[in-house]
Write a protein that holds these residues in place. Structure first.
Motif, PDB file in Angstrom:
ATOM      1  N   THR A   1       8.949  -4.743 -11.241  1.00 20.81           N
ATOM      2  CA  THR A   1       8.200  -5.014 -10.013  1.00 20.81           C
ATOM      3  C   THR A   1       8.389  -6.480  -9.675  1.00 20.81           C
ATOM      4  O   THR A   1       8.003  -7.365 -10.444  1.00 20.81           O
ATOM      5  CB  THR A   1       6.701  -4.710 -10.186  1.00 20.81           C
TER       6      THR A   1
ATOM      7  N   PHE B   1       7.848  -9.548  -6.945  1.00 18.82           N
ATOM      8  CA  PHE B   1       7.047 -10.002  -5.810  1.00 18.82           C
ATOM      9  C   PHE B   1       7.813 -11.078  -5.064  1.00 18.82           C
ATOM     10  O   PHE B   1       8.287 -12.050  -5.658  1.00 18.82           O
ATOM     11  CB  PHE B   1       5.707 -10.571  -6.286  1.00 18.82           C
TER      12      PHE B   1
ATOM     13  N   ALA C   1      -1.774 -10.548  -4.478  1.00 20.25           N
ATOM     14  CA  ALA C   1      -1.112  -9.329  -4.954  1.00 20.25           C
ATOM     15  C   ALA C   1      -1.647  -8.898  -6.320  1.00 20.25           C
ATOM     16  O   ALA C   1      -1.895  -7.707  -6.568  1.00 20.25           O
ATOM     17  CB  ALA C   1       0.393  -9.559  -5.029  1.00 20.25           C
TER      18      ALA C   1
ATOM     19  N   PHE D   1      -1.439  -5.224  -8.456  1.00 22.46           N
ATOM     20  CA  PHE D   1      -0.001  -5.134  -8.713  1.00 22.46           C
ATOM     21  C   PHE D   1       0.341  -5.837 -10.023  1.00 22.46           C
ATOM     22  O   PHE D   1      -0.054  -6.983 -10.252  1.00 22.46           O
ATOM     23  CB  PHE D   1       0.798  -5.766  -7.572  1.00 22.46           C
TER      24      PHE D   1
ATOM     25  N   ILE E   1       3.024  -7.588 -11.711  1.00 21.99           N
ATOM     26  CA  ILE E   1       4.264  -8.235 -11.282  1.00 21.99           C
ATOM     27  C   ILE E   1       5.066  -8.731 -12.483  1.00 21.99           C
ATOM     28  O   ILE E   1       4.543  -9.414 -13.359  1.00 21.99           O
ATOM     29  CB  ILE E   1       3.949  -9.413 -10.337  1.00 21.99           C
TER      30      ILE E   1
ATOM     31  N   VAL F   1      10.508  -1.966  -7.785  1.00 18.35           N
ATOM     32  CA  VAL F   1       9.508  -2.057  -6.718  1.00 18.35           C
ATOM     33  C   VAL F   1       9.502  -3.480  -6.180  1.00 18.35           C
ATOM     34  O   VAL F   1       9.405  -4.435  -6.953  1.00 18.35           O
ATOM     35  CB  VAL F   1       8.101  -1.691  -7.235  1.00 18.35           C
TER      36      VAL F   1
ATOM     37  N   VAL G   1       7.403  -5.999  -3.904  1.00 18.27           N
ATOM     38  CA  VAL G   1       6.072  -6.184  -3.331  1.00 18.27           C
ATOM     39  C   VAL G   1       6.080  -7.414  -2.437  1.00 18.27           C
ATOM     40  O   VAL G   1       6.585  -8.470  -2.825  1.00 18.27           O
ATOM     41  CB  VAL G   1       5.004  -6.354  -4.440  1.00 18.27           C
TER      42      VAL G   1
ATOM     43  N   LYS H   1       6.539  -2.151  -1.242  1.00 14.49           N
ATOM     44  CA  LYS H   1       5.093  -2.006  -1.087  1.00 14.49           C
ATOM     45  C   LYS H   1       4.510  -3.285  -0.500  1.00 14.49           C
ATOM     46  O   LYS H   1       4.980  -4.380  -0.814  1.00 14.49           O
ATOM     47  CB  LYS H   1       4.421  -1.710  -2.431  1.00 14.49           C
ATOM     48  N   THR H   2       3.484  -3.126   0.345  1.00 14.50           N
ATOM     49  CA  THR H   2       2.811  -4.281   0.933  1.00 14.50           C
ATOM     50  C   THR H   2       1.412  -4.411   0.344  1.00 14.50           C
ATOM     51  O   THR H   2       0.758  -3.408   0.048  1.00 14.50           O
ATOM     52  CB  THR H   2       2.702  -4.162   2.469  1.00 14.50           C
ATOM     53  N   VAL H   3       0.977  -5.655   0.190  1.00 13.69           N
ATOM     54  CA  VAL H   3      -0.371  -5.907  -0.314  1.00 13.69           C
ATOM     55  C   VAL H   3      -1.391  -5.553   0.768  1.00 13.69           C
ATOM     56  O   VAL H   3      -2.376  -4.857   0.520  1.00 13.69           O
ATOM     57  CB  VAL H   3      -0.523  -7.381  -0.747  1.00 13.69           C
TER      58      VAL H   3
ATOM     59  N   ARG I   1      -1.669  -1.748   1.951  1.00  9.56           N
ATOM     60  CA  ARG I   1      -1.126  -0.944   0.850  1.00  9.56           C
ATOM     61  C   ARG I   1      -0.108   0.086   1.338  1.00  9.56           C
ATOM     62  O   ARG I   1      -0.139   1.261   0.968  1.00  9.56           O
ATOM     63  CB  ARG I   1      -2.266  -0.251   0.095  1.00  9.56           C
TER      64      ARG I   1
ATOM     65  N   THR J   1       3.603   1.870   1.570  1.00 10.04           N
ATOM     66  CA  THR J   1       4.706   2.146   0.651  1.00 10.04           C
ATOM     67  C   THR J   1       5.867   2.735   1.439  1.00 10.04           C
ATOM     68  O   THR J   1       5.688   3.704   2.186  1.00 10.04           O
ATOM     69  CB  THR J   1       4.285   3.142  -0.451  1.00 10.04           C
TER      70      THR J   1
END
Length: 212
Positions: A4, A6, A24, A29, A31, A65, A67, A96-98, A101, A103
């Protein structure tokens, strides 16, 4: 093993991306790695052209992923953002967005779900660009207003020397004289000589704004 990652972007070198990362993590998340660009415009610079943004294209693998706080961190140019998200999805990367949320997953094969996903991507990318353009127009309007209301403010600091002194400094500088010698010959402060010789075009523009 999937990771993941970021990604953060801030527009000025004085800003920090820490708050984006903290937001995040607080959102849950987990990270593995943070990639950030500082002092980079999302309007004029595509993700692949940014010092660290381009690393994402080398780092991200199938199953990873990505983010971001929101899609505007990827960019504020509609075409670049939509192309970037679709490229990552083709690679099997999940975005994915903080905020909200969201996806974006390229694994779905259902045409209806694909249509909804692609429409949402387009809408969010268009919103990011529209917000950037609205902000720019507001800034231009604000500057124009203040220029009219307080024109002296936008001239910058008034030079302590006139055009004749500027010309004299430049002539001596082009003749190979040192800054201390020029200051002594013209009677100007050495800092003024340094400012003139260091960026003569900027000083010339300032003199012009002041009608000197």
């Amino acid at each position: 093993m999937s990771k993941t990652i970021f990604y953060a972007r801030v527009s000025t070198s004085e800003q920090t991306s820490d708050h984006q990362e903290n937001q995040a993590r607080l959102a849950g998340f987990d990270i593995d790695e943070v990639v950030a660009d500082h002092g980079t415009s999302g309007v004029t610079t595509n993700l692949a052209d940014r010092p660290n943004g381009k690393r994402l294209f080398d780092m991200l693998r199938e199953g990873d992923v990505l983010v971001v706080r929101w899609v505007d961190r990827l960019g504020r140019n509609y075409q670049d953002v939509t192309d970037t998200i679709r490229e990552f999805m083709r690679r099997g990367v999940i975005i994915k967005t903080v905020i909200n949320r969201m996806t974006f997953d390229g694994s779905t094969t259902d045409p209806t779900q694909q249509a909804v996903r692609d429409a949402l991507i387009a809408f969010m990318a268009a919103t990011a660009q529209a917000q950037a353009e609205a902000t720019k127009e507001a800034q231009k309007a604000g500057i124009a207003f203040h220029k009219e209301a307080s024109p002296e403010k936008f001239k910058g600091r008034k030079p302590t020397f006139d055009r004749a002194a500027y010309d004299q400094v430049m002539a001596l500088h082009q003749a190979g004289q040192g800054q201390s010698a020029i200051a002594k010959a013209t009677g100007l402060q050495r800092n003024a000589v340094i400012r003139i010789t260091g960026d003569p075009l900027k000083v010339d523009a300032t003199l012009t704004r002041w009608g000197m």
